[in-house]
Design an enzyme around this catalytic site. Structure first.
Site, PDB file in Angstrom:
ATOM      1  N   HIS A  92      -2.178  11.285  -3.979  1.00 20.72           N
ATOM      2  CA  HIS A  92      -3.365  11.550  -4.791  1.00 20.72           C
ATOM      3  C   HIS A  92      -3.172  12.607  -5.871  1.00 20.72           C
ATOM      4  O   HIS A  92      -4.151  13.001  -6.510  1.00 20.72           O
ATOM      5  CB  HIS A  92      -4.570  11.961  -3.935  1.00 20.72           C
ATOM      6  CG  HIS A  92      -4.830  11.077  -2.757  1.00 20.72           C
ATOM      7  ND1 HIS A  92      -4.667   9.712  -2.797  1.00 20.72           N
ATOM      8  CD2 HIS A  92      -5.243  11.381  -1.494  1.00 20.72           C
ATOM      9  CE1 HIS A  92      -4.982   9.202  -1.619  1.00 20.72           C
ATOM     10  NE2 HIS A  92      -5.318  10.199  -0.805  1.00 20.72           N
TER      11      HIS A  92
ATOM     12  N   SER B 224      -4.984   1.392   8.099  1.00 18.39           N
ATOM     13  CA  SER B 224      -4.898   0.405   7.015  1.00 18.39           C
ATOM     14  C   SER B 224      -3.992  -0.754   7.396  1.00 18.39           C
ATOM     15  O   SER B 224      -4.252  -1.913   7.050  1.00 18.39           O
ATOM     16  CB  SER B 224      -4.380   1.063   5.736  1.00 18.39           C
ATOM     17  OG  SER B 224      -5.332   1.953   5.206  1.00 18.39           O
TER      18      SER B 224
ATOM     19  N   GLY C 242      -0.583   6.558   6.031  1.00 17.91           N
ATOM     20  CA  GLY C 242      -1.635   7.282   6.734  1.00 17.91           C
ATOM     21  C   GLY C 242      -1.115   8.429   7.581  1.00 17.91           C
ATOM     22  O   GLY C 242      -1.830   8.951   8.442  1.00 17.91           O
TER      23      GLY C 242
ATOM     24  N   GLN D 269       6.490   8.620  -4.133  1.00 15.76           N
ATOM     25  CA  GLN D 269       5.940   7.722  -5.131  1.00 15.76           C
ATOM     26  C   GLN D 269       6.005   8.281  -6.551  1.00 15.76           C
ATOM     27  O   GLN D 269       5.762   7.540  -7.522  1.00 15.76           O
ATOM     28  CB  GLN D 269       4.494   7.370  -4.797  1.00 15.76           C
ATOM     29  CG  GLN D 269       3.526   8.538  -4.915  1.00 15.76           C
ATOM     30  CD  GLN D 269       2.092   8.164  -4.618  1.00 15.76           C
ATOM     31  OE1 GLN D 269       1.592   8.501  -3.565  1.00 15.76           O
ATOM     32  NE2 GLN D 269       1.424   7.466  -5.540  1.00 15.76           N
TER      33      GLN D 269
ATOM     34  N   GLU E 260       0.858  -1.188   0.000  1.00 13.25           N
ATOM     35  CA  GLU E 260       0.000   0.000   0.000  1.00 13.25           C
ATOM     36  C   GLU E 260       0.892   1.234   0.000  1.00 13.25           C
ATOM     37  O   GLU E 260       1.826   1.338   0.794  1.00 13.25           O
ATOM     38  CB  GLU E 260      -0.940   0.044   1.195  1.00 13.25           C
ATOM     39  CG  GLU E 260      -1.789   1.314   1.192  1.00 13.25           C
ATOM     40  CD  GLU E 260      -3.101   1.203   1.931  1.00 13.25           C
ATOM     41  OE1 GLU E 260      -3.945   2.096   1.757  1.00 13.25           O
ATOM     42  OE2 GLU E 260      -3.290   0.230   2.686  1.00 13.25           O
ATOM     43  N   ILE E 261       0.605   2.159  -0.912  1.00 15.43           N
ATOM     44  CA  ILE E 261       1.301   3.445  -0.944  1.00 15.43           C
ATOM     45  C   ILE E 261       0.549   4.385  -0.011  1.00 15.43           C
ATOM     46  O   ILE E 261      -0.623   4.679  -0.230  1.00 15.43           O
ATOM     47  CB  ILE E 261       1.338   4.020  -2.365  1.00 15.43           C
ATOM     48  CG1 ILE E 261       2.005   3.038  -3.331  1.00 15.43           C
ATOM     49  CG2 ILE E 261       2.087   5.352  -2.374  1.00 15.43           C
ATOM     50  CD1 ILE E 261       1.904   3.447  -4.800  1.00 15.43           C
ATOM     51  N   GLY E 262       1.220   4.830   1.038  1.00 18.45           N
ATOM     52  CA  GLY E 262       0.599   5.703   2.021  1.00 18.45           C
ATOM     53  C   GLY E 262       0.342   4.979   3.325  1.00 18.45           C
ATOM     54  O   GLY E 262      -0.525   4.115   3.403  1.00 18.45           O
TER      55      GLY E 262
END
Length: 244
Positions: free
Chosen positions: A153, A85, A75, A125, A71-73
């Protein structure tokens, strides 16, 4: 005696099937689904958003497999802090080999004692040099079954990560992009006009992938081994072909 033995064996077989059905049904009823687990840990995947429909669709049938997930991120930019997550995936996938990419190095270091069961890589990223180093190190033991982009994002981040990290998704694997509403937000490099503008956003990129699928072209780099594009509100899942 032969008749009695046959009746006995038939009874045992029937009882076995009955008990199997009961325990199988009991397990399916008591096992928590993605939304229940995600709400327990407070991730916005199921509060602000409704990503449970996408994740249930693609992940419920493989959740007991041995999976390698990125997972990218982490949190770090969320008001509830990192970890939502992390704990969700650890519980949902009991046999997961979990990885994260996080831009905020100070945050990742601060919470490293709370994420001991994940491999956390610090970097941007949208930085292809970082992504190259990550890809080499993180795939030494194999490619990823699932990659989830819940990072910064911005258009540059989403499109760069997709193009670069697509190559480290296993054949048959899944690449998920969350928060695609930012394609319509100027502050994230998006465009409120959507497809009516010539500006490329992550959404227009995905539309091009659909065009490639429909007419059998490879205008985009990843189209040659792309099997499908599936979208719901604010989220899309891309499936890689099993064989090329």
């Amino acid at each position: 005696m032969t008749g009695n033995r046959s009746l006995y064996l038939a009874f045992v077989a029937s009882a076995t099937l009955f008990l199997y059905a009961v325990f199988n049904q009991w397990g399916s009823v008591t096992a928590e689904n993605f939304e229940q687990i995600a709400r327990k840990y407070g991730t916005d995947k199921v509060t602000t958003h409704q990503y449970q429909f996408m994740y249930d669709k693609y992940l419920s049938g493989i959740r007991d497999d041995q999976l390698k997930v990125l997972e990218i991120g982490l949190g770090c930019n969320m008001d509830y802090g990192p970890g939502a997550s992390y704990y969700t995936w650890l519980e949902y996938f009991p046999y997961v080999n979990l990885y994260f990419i996080e831009y905020d190095g100070q945050c990742a270091k601060k919470y490293q004692d709370k994420t001991p069961n994940a491999h956390v890589f610090v970097g941007d990223q949208a930085d292809t040099l970082f992504l190259a180093r990550f890809s080499t190190e993180a795939t030494a033991d194999g490619l990823f079954d699932i990659i989830i982009d819940d990072g910064g994002h911005t258009m540059d981040q989403q499109m760069t990560s997709l193009e670069f990290l697509w190559k480290v998704v296993k054949p048959g694997g899944l690449y998920v992009i969350e928060d695609l509403q930012t394609s319509y937000w100027e502050s994230f490099g998006g465009n409120p006009l959507g497809r009516s503008s010539s500006k490329e956003t992550t959404i227009t990129y995905l539309y091009q992938l659909v065009d490639d699928l429909m007419i059998g072209k490879n205008a985009k780099q990843i189209s040659h081994d792309l099997l499908s594009v599936d979208c719901m509100a604010e989220i899309c899942a891309l499936r890689k072909k099993e064989h090329i």
